[in-house]
Design an enzyme around this catalytic site. Structure first.
Site, PDB file in Angstrom:
ATOM      1  CE  LYS A  34      -0.469  -0.297   5.027  1.00  9.72           C
ATOM      2  NZ  LYS A  34      -1.350  -0.754   6.112  1.00  9.72           N
ATOM      3  CE1 TYR A 261      12.166  30.983   3.334  1.00 12.18           C
ATOM      4  CE2 TYR A 261      12.782  28.695   2.940  1.00 12.18           C
ATOM      5  CZ  TYR A 261      12.319  29.915   2.472  1.00 12.18           C
ATOM      6  OH  TYR A 261      12.007  30.057   1.160  1.00 12.18           O
ATOM      7  CG  MET A 309       9.225  23.134  -1.511  1.00  9.66           C
ATOM      8  SD  MET A 309       8.116  24.184  -2.462  1.00  9.66           S
ATOM      9  CE  MET A 309       6.803  24.454  -1.302  1.00  9.66           C
TER      10      MET A 309
HETATM   11  C1  LIG Z   1      -0.541  -1.797   6.761  1.00 16.23           C
HETATM   12  C2  LIG Z   1      -1.110  -3.070   7.270  1.00 16.23           C
HETATM   13  C3  LIG Z   1      -0.255  -4.155   7.526  1.00 16.23           C
HETATM   14  C4  LIG Z   1       1.254  -4.060   7.470  1.00 16.23           C
HETATM   15  O1  LIG Z   1       1.700  -3.393   8.639  1.00 16.23           O
HETATM   16  P1  LIG Z   1       3.247  -3.241   8.986  1.00 16.23           P
HETATM   17  O2  LIG Z   1       3.247  -2.712  10.376  1.00 16.23           O
HETATM   18  O3  LIG Z   1       3.792  -2.256   8.020  1.00 16.23           O
HETATM   19  O4  LIG Z   1       3.856  -4.577   8.845  1.00 16.23           O
HETATM   20  C5  LIG Z   1      -0.839  -5.343   7.903  1.00 16.23           C
HETATM   21  N1  LIG Z   1      -2.194  -5.461   8.026  1.00 16.23           N
HETATM   22  C6  LIG Z   1      -3.023  -4.421   7.805  1.00 16.23           C
HETATM   23  C7  LIG Z   1      -4.492  -4.622   7.972  1.00 16.23           C
HETATM   24  C8  LIG Z   1      -2.520  -3.196   7.428  1.00 16.23           C
HETATM   25  O5  LIG Z   1      -3.353  -2.175   7.223  1.00 16.23           O
END
Ligand SMILES: *Cc1c(COP(=O)(O)O)cnc(C)c1O
Length: 365
Positions: A34, A261, A309
């Site tokens: 993801k 900055y 930035m």
């Molecule tokens: C993101 C996620 C994972 C992976 O989590 P990590 O801590 O990065 O290993 C596993 N299960 C679900 C439901 C997630 O949303």
């Protein structure tokens, strides 16, 4: 010379970290891709892991479709599930696995059992594999207690559900002293007792620290990218991303003069300041304080001044050999991303998934 801000992604390290996840957890392990593989590039990482993995997981449908369009044919679990009936139909047509955490999603699956052909006939749709999500205490999403069995039976009653898995998610597995994980495991086991289905409990921290949580499927996220989720790391993981750039201007600043900055950095000694082509718009955390570690031509160095930035400043006073063109690693094999995250008051998940705009290059593919 074009702008020297790059993220180098080591797909060999990614594969070895996946092997480590599976060796620790046993059974099968989903590679969680993801958020564009936590900033590493989902398609390239999926291709780098192809042939090795048992499947992938992403957060939502569009992330899964990007992988399907790139020719990834392994199972892909959509962790947030479908948002509506149309998404459910698309997921079925593309053989995606859907998480199911509320009643409507089961109705959408039932409604997706038949599809209309171009000629107007209604025919049975492809079978679906659902991952029934159990709320074992995190209280974000999922069925609780007795609802679990009812949801399981409702899924079984859908003619088009050809497989069911049972999953839950741990809220505090990264804290080895917390008793919440044991309580979640008990709640999950109680809610799913007697249901004939494979089970999945562990994220990375669950795999790393909670042997009792291991079930049929692990879901490895951050550990794939070389980050040990525990405060006291125990896993032999390799960093996958090296974020690096170069010094492109150098200046000597006298005592009492400020840099950047807010004039936040004021020289307390004659200071040689290197300007580096990488800033918060590339994903480097803006609130990283003075002293945040960097590596300059392979040697330990420090950030000074406020991150801009498009650029940031480093202290070259103790690096007399460094100058324009010197290589600066912001994190990677020399500077653990966890140290940068800690300095900036956040977690590696956030700063890795924020990486953008820099050119990515892949090695070890
Ligand atoms: C993101 C996620 C994972 C992976 O989590 P990590 O801590 O990065 O290993 C596993 N299960 C679900 C439901 C997630 O949303």
């Amino acid at each position: 010379m074009s702008r020297p801000a790059h993220a180098r992604i080591d797909l060999g390290a990614l594969r070895r970290n996946y092997d480590t996840a599976r060796r620790i957890h046993g059974g099968q392990v989903l590679a969680v891709l993801k958020a564009d593989a936590y900033g590493h590039g989902a398609v390239a990482c999926a291709q780098g892991l192809a042939g090795l993995v048992d499947g992938y997981a992403v957060a939502f449908l569009d992330e899964a479709l990007v992988l399907r369009q790139a020719g990834i044919e392994e199972p892909i679990l959509v962790l947030e599930g479908a948002f509506d009936a149309d998404e459910t139909r698309v997921a079925a047509a593309r053989s995606l696995w859907l998480a199911v955490h509320r009643r409507e999603q089961i109705e959408w699956i039932a409604a997706a059992a038949r599809v209309r052909t171009a000629g107007g006939a209604t025919v049975p749709a492809a079978g679906m594999h659902a991952w029934l999500k159990v709320d074992s205490g995190m209280h974000r999403a999922g069925f609780i207690g007795d609802e679990v069995r009812a949801a399981y039976e409702a899924l079984r009653a859908c003619g088009n559900v050809t497989g069911i898995s049972l999953m839950t998610h741990l809220a505090r597995a990264d804290e080895s002293a917390s008793d919440m994980t044991a309580a979640q495991i008990r709640a999950f086991d109680a809610a799913t007792q007697g249901l004939a289905a494979p089970r999945s409990v562990c994220n990375s921290a669950g795999m790393a620290a909670w042997p009792d949580a291991r079930r049929d499927w692990g879901r490895a996220g951050v550990m794939l990218y070389g980050v040990d989720p525990m405060d006291s790391p125990t896993l032999a993981l390799e960093p996958v991303m090296t974020l690096h750039s170069r010094v492109f201007a150098v200046r000597d600043v006298d005592v009492g003069h400020a840099v950047g900055y807010g004039a936040r950095f004021v020289a307390r000694r004659p200071t040689r300041v290197g300007l580096v082509a990488l800033g918060y718009a590339d994903g480097y955390p803006r609130n990283a304080p003075e002293g945040t570690p960097v590596a300059i031509d392979g040697r330990p160095g420090q950030l000074i001044g406020r991150v801009s930035m498009d650029m940031l400043t480093v202290d070259l006073t103790e690096h007399p050999q460094a100058g324009i063109g010197s290589a600066v690693e912001l994190w990677g094999s020399q500077v653990p991303v966890a140290e940068v995250a800690r300095a900036a008051g956040t977690i590696p998940y956030e700063i890795l998934s924020n990486v953008k705009r820099v050119t990515r290059s892949y090695v070890g593919g």
